[in-house]
Design an enzyme around this catalytic site. Structure first.
Site, PDB file in Angstrom:
ATOM      1  N   HIS A 112      86.128  70.771  44.742  1.00 12.45           N
ATOM      2  CA  HIS A 112      86.247  69.675  43.773  1.00 12.45           C
ATOM      3  C   HIS A 112      86.808  70.105  42.437  1.00 12.45           C
ATOM      4  O   HIS A 112      86.640  69.402  41.437  1.00 12.45           O
ATOM      5  CB  HIS A 112      84.878  69.010  43.573  1.00 12.45           C
ATOM      6  N   GLY A 179      71.567  73.046  48.534  1.00 11.10           N
ATOM      7  CA  GLY A 179      71.507  72.318  47.270  1.00 11.10           C
ATOM      8  C   GLY A 179      72.472  71.166  47.172  1.00 11.10           C
ATOM      9  O   GLY A 179      73.087  70.944  46.133  1.00 11.10           O
ATOM     10  N   THR A 180      72.632  70.421  48.270  1.00  9.18           N
ATOM     11  CA  THR A 180      73.496  69.250  48.218  1.00  9.18           C
ATOM     12  C   THR A 180      72.835  68.087  48.944  1.00  9.18           C
ATOM     13  O   THR A 180      72.163  68.265  49.953  1.00  9.18           O
ATOM     14  CB  THR A 180      74.894  69.530  48.813  1.00  9.18           C
TER      15      THR A 180
HETATM   16  C1  BV8 Z   1      88.601  61.758  49.304  1.00  8.60           C
HETATM   17  C2  BV8 Z   1      84.092  66.563  40.871  1.00  8.60           C
HETATM   18  C3  BV8 Z   1      90.480  60.838  50.407  1.00  8.60           C
HETATM   19  C4  BV8 Z   1      84.031  65.644  39.699  1.00  8.60           C
HETATM   20  C5  BV8 Z   1      83.112  65.343  42.756  1.00  8.60           C
HETATM   21  C6  BV8 Z   1      84.548  59.576  54.187  1.00  8.60           C
HETATM   22  C7  BV8 Z   1      85.652  60.411  54.283  1.00  8.60           C
HETATM   23  C8  BV8 Z   1      86.448  60.653  53.175  1.00  8.60           C
HETATM   24  C9  BV8 Z   1      86.131  60.085  51.935  1.00  8.60           C
HETATM   25  C10 BV8 Z   1      85.034  59.272  51.839  1.00  8.60           C
HETATM   26  C11 BV8 Z   1      84.238  59.026  52.954  1.00  8.60           C
HETATM   27  N1  BV8 Z   1      83.237  58.202  52.556  1.00  8.60           N
HETATM   28  C12 BV8 Z   1      83.369  57.942  51.238  1.00  8.60           C
HETATM   29  C13 BV8 Z   1      84.435  58.572  50.778  1.00  8.60           C
HETATM   30  C14 BV8 Z   1      84.906  58.488  49.405  1.00  8.60           C
HETATM   31  C15 BV8 Z   1      84.273  59.528  48.481  1.00  8.60           C
HETATM   32  C16 BV8 Z   1      82.809  59.731  48.674  1.00  8.60           C
HETATM   33  O1  BV8 Z   1      82.388  60.688  49.319  1.00  8.60           O
HETATM   34  N2  BV8 Z   1      82.010  58.864  48.085  1.00  8.60           N
HETATM   35  C17 BV8 Z   1      80.568  59.011  48.156  1.00  8.60           C
HETATM   36  C18 BV8 Z   1      79.958  58.556  46.834  1.00  8.60           C
HETATM   37  C19 BV8 Z   1      80.066  58.215  49.318  1.00  8.60           C
HETATM   38  N3  BV8 Z   1      84.978  60.788  48.602  1.00  8.60           N
HETATM   39  C20 BV8 Z   1      86.057  60.977  47.849  1.00  8.60           C
HETATM   40  O2  BV8 Z   1      86.545  60.131  47.133  1.00  8.60           O
HETATM   41  C21 BV8 Z   1      86.729  62.342  47.950  1.00  8.60           C
HETATM   42  N4  BV8 Z   1      88.139  62.138  48.133  1.00  8.60           N
HETATM   43  O3  BV8 Z   1      87.966  61.695  50.294  1.00  8.60           O
HETATM   44  O4  BV8 Z   1      89.920  61.421  49.237  1.00  8.60           O
HETATM   45  C22 BV8 Z   1      91.915  60.690  50.136  1.00  8.60           C
HETATM   46  C23 BV8 Z   1      92.811  61.335  50.962  1.00  8.60           C
HETATM   47  C24 BV8 Z   1      94.161  61.196  50.721  1.00  8.60           C
HETATM   48  C25 BV8 Z   1      94.610  60.421  49.641  1.00  8.60           C
HETATM   49  C26 BV8 Z   1      93.698  59.804  48.798  1.00  8.60           C
HETATM   50  C27 BV8 Z   1      92.336  59.939  49.030  1.00  8.60           C
HETATM   51  C28 BV8 Z   1      86.568  63.106  46.645  1.00  8.60           C
HETATM   52  C29 BV8 Z   1      85.145  63.500  46.433  1.00  8.60           C
HETATM   53  C30 BV8 Z   1      85.031  64.461  45.245  1.00  8.60           C
HETATM   54  C31 BV8 Z   1      84.455  63.746  44.060  1.00  8.60           C
HETATM   55  N5  BV8 Z   1      84.233  64.710  42.969  1.00  8.60           N
HETATM   56  N6  BV8 Z   1      83.000  66.259  41.776  1.00  8.60           N
HETATM   57  C32 BV8 Z   1      82.826  65.885  38.857  1.00  8.60           C
HETATM   58  O5  BV8 Z   1      81.966  66.733  39.188  1.00  8.60           O
HETATM   59  O6  BV8 Z   1      82.753  65.226  37.792  1.00  8.60           O
HETATM   60  S1  BV8 Z   1      81.806  65.053  43.762  1.00  8.60           S
HETATM   61  C33 BV8 Z   1      80.342  65.467  43.043  1.00  8.60           C
HETATM   62  O7  BV8 Z   1      79.387  65.246  44.077  1.00  8.60           O
HETATM   63  C34 BV8 Z   1      80.101  66.900  42.609  1.00  8.60           C
HETATM   64  O8  BV8 Z   1      81.114  67.785  42.993  1.00  8.60           O
HETATM   65  C35 BV8 Z   1      78.825  67.267  43.379  1.00  8.60           C
HETATM   66  O9  BV8 Z   1      78.692  68.623  43.608  1.00  8.60           O
HETATM   67  C36 BV8 Z   1      79.118  66.523  44.617  1.00  8.60           C
HETATM   68  C37 BV8 Z   1      78.129  66.407  45.678  1.00  8.60           C
HETATM   69  O10 BV8 Z   1      76.917  66.038  45.120  1.00  8.60           O
HETATM   70  P1  BV8 Z   1      75.747  67.119  45.257  1.00  8.60           P
HETATM   71  O11 BV8 Z   1      76.277  68.451  44.936  1.00  8.60           O
HETATM   72  O12 BV8 Z   1      75.116  66.941  46.573  1.00  8.60           O
HETATM   73  O13 BV8 Z   1      74.823  66.700  44.070  1.00  8.60           O
HETATM   74  P2  BV8 Z   1      73.658  65.658  44.146  1.00  8.60           P
HETATM   75  O14 BV8 Z   1      73.220  65.453  42.747  1.00  8.60           O
HETATM   76  O15 BV8 Z   1      74.067  64.497  44.970  1.00  8.60           O
HETATM   77  O16 BV8 Z   1      72.525  66.410  44.976  1.00  8.60           O
HETATM   78  C38 BV8 Z   1      71.979  67.598  44.481  1.00  8.60           C
HETATM   79  C39 BV8 Z   1      70.980  68.058  45.516  1.00  8.60           C
HETATM   80  O17 BV8 Z   1      70.373  69.250  45.021  1.00  8.60           O
HETATM   81  C40 BV8 Z   1      69.835  67.069  45.757  1.00  8.60           C
HETATM   82  O18 BV8 Z   1      69.689  66.875  47.145  1.00  8.60           O
HETATM   83  C41 BV8 Z   1      68.606  67.776  45.181  1.00  8.60           C
HETATM   84  O19 BV8 Z   1      67.453  67.515  45.945  1.00  8.60           O
HETATM   85  C42 BV8 Z   1      69.014  69.218  45.312  1.00  8.60           C
HETATM   86  N7  BV8 Z   1      68.362  70.137  44.372  1.00  8.60           N
HETATM   87  C43 BV8 Z   1      67.845  69.873  43.146  1.00  8.60           C
HETATM   88  N8  BV8 Z   1      67.338  71.024  42.613  1.00  8.60           N
HETATM   89  C44 BV8 Z   1      67.579  72.015  43.521  1.00  8.60           C
HETATM   90  C45 BV8 Z   1      68.226  71.449  44.627  1.00  8.60           C
HETATM   91  N9  BV8 Z   1      68.588  72.182  45.703  1.00  8.60           N
HETATM   92  C46 BV8 Z   1      68.292  73.494  45.679  1.00  8.60           C
HETATM   93  N10 BV8 Z   1      67.675  74.109  44.648  1.00  8.60           N
HETATM   94  C47 BV8 Z   1      67.304  73.406  43.560  1.00  8.60           C
HETATM   95  N11 BV8 Z   1      66.692  74.032  42.527  1.00  8.60           N
END
Ligand code: BV8
Length: 243
Positions: A112, A179-180
């Site tokens: 990302h 952690g995701t």
């Molecule tokens: C794309 C950068 C296509 C910016 C980020 C199916 C297939 C393809 C695409 C999609 C699909 N379904 C939906 C989509 C669209 C979309 C998507 O996924 N939407 C989601 C909301 C459903 N995907 C996209 O748009 C992607 N692009 O597919 O393009 C395409 C192809 C050709 C032409 C045009 C388009 C792009 C996705 C990238 C977005 N950018 N980041 C920024 O950071 O500002 S994503 C963002 O989410 C971060 O990178 C983050 O890392 C990432 C994932 O989230 P997590 O890391 O899991 O973070 P989260 O807070 O959710 O969870 C943290 C976890 O840690 C928790 O579970 C918690 O319990 C745990 N935790 C807490 N403390 C600890 C811990 N674990 C361990 N130890 C601890 N101490």
């Protein structure tokens, strides 16, 4: 654990949870204070940037200030150590904070992008992170707007990084998802590629992620606790990172 001891090829996919113990709020918990009224999925989009580049830059400038104060934690350090103990180790991260590299991980596949630098929207050239007293910043070379060099929702991932991650996941013996929340695609599907390739898949997370791959394992806990314990159990002579 036994699978890890004999694994030739291991892939670790990390998310924001791995940086939580470095003081960085996770992606979906980050919205506090004045950012509480925004969902990250709304701000991390080209549409939000087109509509209000200053607001999006203020959000990234705030996150960048948090990253600048953060240091790698035991999870980052342990993954860097693991790479030296496993014949073929690929670290794939969704994080943009650069803490894996700071912890000594050499080959990091950043799916990302990175908040460590910006990008000119006209030339596409990478530029140093700009001073953020005059937002939104302009490219020092051509005057066009700069943007954070990250992948927004709706934007394709860097093709080489994604291809590298999919190939490594499909070929590995062990896949660790750490952690995701397993919400964001296509990163979340890497575990399925691994499972289809016959790998042992394990999710290490305090909450059970959504849509886990069939036949996978789940280990509940914090990355900074689980990873050093795992390393100590599989490679007892390595000692355990207790900092
Ligand atoms: C794309 C950068 C296509 C910016 C980020 C199916 C297939 C393809 C695409 C999609 C699909 N379904 C939906 C989509 C669209 C979309 C998507 O996924 N939407 C989601 C909301 C459903 N995907 C996209 O748009 C992607 N692009 O597919 O393009 C395409 C192809 C050709 C032409 C045009 C388009 C792009 C996705 C990238 C977005 N950018 N980041 C920024 O950071 O500002 S994503 C963002 O989410 C971060 O990178 C983050 O890392 C990432 C994932 O989230 P997590 O890391 O899991 O973070 P989260 O807070 O959710 O969870 C943290 C976890 O840690 C928790 O579970 C918690 O319990 C745990 N935790 C807490 N403390 C600890 C811990 N674990 C361990 N130890 C601890 N101490």
């Amino acid at each position: 654990m036994a699978a890890l001891r004999t694994a030739e090829r291991v892939v670790a996919l990390t998310g924001a949870g791995v940086s939580a113990e470095s003081g960085l709020p996770t992606f979906r918990e980050a919205q506090t204070g004045l950012w509480a009224r925004y969902r990250p999925e709304e701000l991390a989009t080209p549409e939000a940037f087109d509509m209000d580049p200053r607001l999006v830059w203020e959000w990234y400038a705030w996150r960048h200030s948090l990253v600048e104060r953060a240091v790698p934690n035991a999870a980052h350090r342990t993954l860097a150590k693991m790479a030296a103990l496993i014949p073929n180790f690929t670290l794939v991260t969704q994080n943009i904070d650069g803490l894996h590299q700071q912890a000594g991980s050499l080959r990091v596949v950043e799916l990302h992008g990175s908040i460590r630098h910006a990008r000119c929207i006209r030339e596409g050239a990478i530029r140093p992170w700009p001073p953020t007293n005059d937002l939104p910043p302009s490219c020092p070379e051509c005057g066009a707007l700069l943007r954070p060099d990250v992948v927004w929702f709706g934007e394709p991932l860097p093709s080489s990084a994604l291809a590298q991650a999919v190939h490594a996941a499909s070929q590995c013996d062990v896949f660790l998802s750490i952690g995701t929340s397993g919400v964001v695609e296509p990163a979340a599907s890497l575990a399925y590629h691994a499972a289809q390739g016959g790998a042992t898949v394990a999710y290490l997370n305090p909450e059970r992620p959504k849509n886990t791959a069939p036949g996978s394992f789940y280990v509940c806990g914090l990355a900074g606790d689980i990873l050093p314990a795992l390393l100590g159990a599989v490679w007892p002579d390595q000692g355990v990172d207790t900092e």
